[in-house]
Design a protein around this motif. Sequence first.
Motif, short mmCIF file in Angstrom:
data_model
loop_
_atom_site.label_atom_id
_atom_site.label_comp_id
_atom_site.label_asym_id
_atom_site.label_seq_id
_atom_site.Cartn_x
_atom_site.Cartn_y
_atom_site.Cartn_z
N GLN A 61 -16.06 7.54 0.82
CA GLN A 61 -16.18 6.79 -0.43
C GLN A 61 -16.29 7.73 -1.62
OE1 GLN A 61 -19.53 4.30 0.57
NE2 GLN A 61 -18.22 2.53 1.03
N ARG A 63 -18.17 7.22 6.34
CA ARG A 63 -17.81 6.26 5.30
C ARG A 63 -18.38 6.68 3.95
NH1 ARG A 63 -15.98 1.20 4.49
NH2 ARG A 63 -15.61 0.88 6.71
N LYS A 71 -5.20 -10.27 -2.20
CA LYS A 71 -4.52 -9.19 -1.47
C LYS A 71 -3.11 -9.01 -2.03
CE LYS A 71 -7.96 -8.84 1.44
NZ LYS A 71 -8.85 -7.66 1.42
N SER A 116 0.85 -1.18 0.00
CA SER A 116 0.00 0.00 0.00
C SER A 116 0.89 1.24 0.00
CB SER A 116 -0.92 0.02 1.22
OG SER A 116 -1.64 1.24 1.28
N GLU A 119 -10.50 2.40 3.84
CA GLU A 119 -9.66 1.96 4.95
C GLU A 119 -8.24 2.49 4.82
OE1 GLU A 119 -13.23 -0.34 5.01
OE2 GLU A 119 -11.81 -0.01 3.37
N GLU A 120 -7.72 2.51 3.61
CA GLU A 120 -6.36 3.03 3.39
C GLU A 120 -6.29 4.53 3.68
OE1 GLU A 120 -4.23 0.32 0.04
OE2 GLU A 120 -5.94 1.49 -0.63
N SER A 160 -6.02 -3.25 0.71
CA SER A 160 -5.83 -3.56 -0.70
C SER A 160 -4.75 -2.68 -1.28
CB SER A 160 -7.14 -3.36 -1.48
OG SER A 160 -7.50 -2.00 -1.45
N THR A 180 -8.87 2.50 -1.25
CA THR A 180 -10.00 2.15 -0.38
C THR A 180 -10.16 3.17 0.74
OG1 THR A 180 -8.70 0.81 1.16
CG2 THR A 180 -9.54 -0.30 -0.81
N VAL A 189 -12.86 9.23 -2.25
CA VAL A 189 -11.94 8.25 -2.84
C VAL A 189 -12.20 8.12 -4.34
CG1 VAL A 189 -11.45 5.77 -2.94
CG2 VAL A 189 -11.47 6.94 -0.74
N ARG A 190 -13.47 8.23 -4.73
CA ARG A 190 -13.80 8.16 -6.16
C ARG A 190 -13.36 9.42 -6.89
NH1 ARG A 190 -18.63 5.63 -4.15
NH2 ARG A 190 -19.70 7.64 -4.16
N ASN A 195 -8.50 -6.23 5.36
CA ASN A 195 -9.14 -5.62 4.19
C ASN A 195 -8.26 -4.58 3.52
OD1 ASN A 195 -9.22 -3.77 6.20
ND2 ASN A 195 -11.38 -3.28 6.06
#
Length: 258
Positions: free
Chosen positions: A197, A193, A81, A44, A167-168, A156, A165, A200-201, A154
């Motif tokens: 999201q 979240r 992963k 990552s 989470e990252e 990635s 992601t 992130v997009r 999780n």
Amino acid sequence: MSRIRSIHPGIWTDEQFVSLSSFARLLFIGIWNECDDKGLFPWSPLQMKMRVLPADNVDAVALMAELEANGCIRKYEIGGKSYGAVRNFAKFQRPKAPNDIHPATDEILVFAGHSLDKSTKASEPLPNDFPNPSEKSPQMEDGEEEIKEKIETNVSCASGDAPLTVEEVVEGWNTTAASLGLAQIRKLTPVRRKKAQAQVRRFALEEWQSVFAKISQSPFLLGQTGGWRCDFDFILSENNFVKILEGKYDRQSPGSRH
């Protein structure tokens, strides 16, 4: 959890090592701290950048690509992963109570310097060992303690061939915030979240890296020019994110935050 690692003096004159760019050399050594005791780590670039170079405006994707092209690290995938391995890691790091966290194939373990047959000597060194193979026996590591820790399952890959992601991003923020004295995320609520999201997009890995770096260098966002400090919710606003990215808060006065 970062770990204590040894730096062999021979590395500073190793031809393969000195051929790297300055930040790639620094990142390579920093990666050792983030490896498990087999020399493996989650692949990552965002997390690695935030852990090793949080205050530097550098492209971690490009730096890790440079390290991989130079044969210092290798990327691999298991179970969907992405992970990385450090070349000949086991030949020069000797933790007293080694842990076993990340999965790997036999080929990867050999790349990381492990012997697959415990009854025989270690496999032959790969070309361009780190440190300099002309040195004597590898330096033993002192003070390494076994650390029990939870590893996120999780995580990635944050490179160009896989999506970034939430989470990252949260991990990147928390690592940066911890080093700067800012508020960390304790709970990723449904509202957070959803906003994360969307961000992130909208924005690429390099843009997130740039924003985190700019925050770390902005007196205003760090609360040094007033009582307010930047937090994760602030950068979840598209407008605020773009303002940071464009440098609006590099020399911003306290009276014009929004």
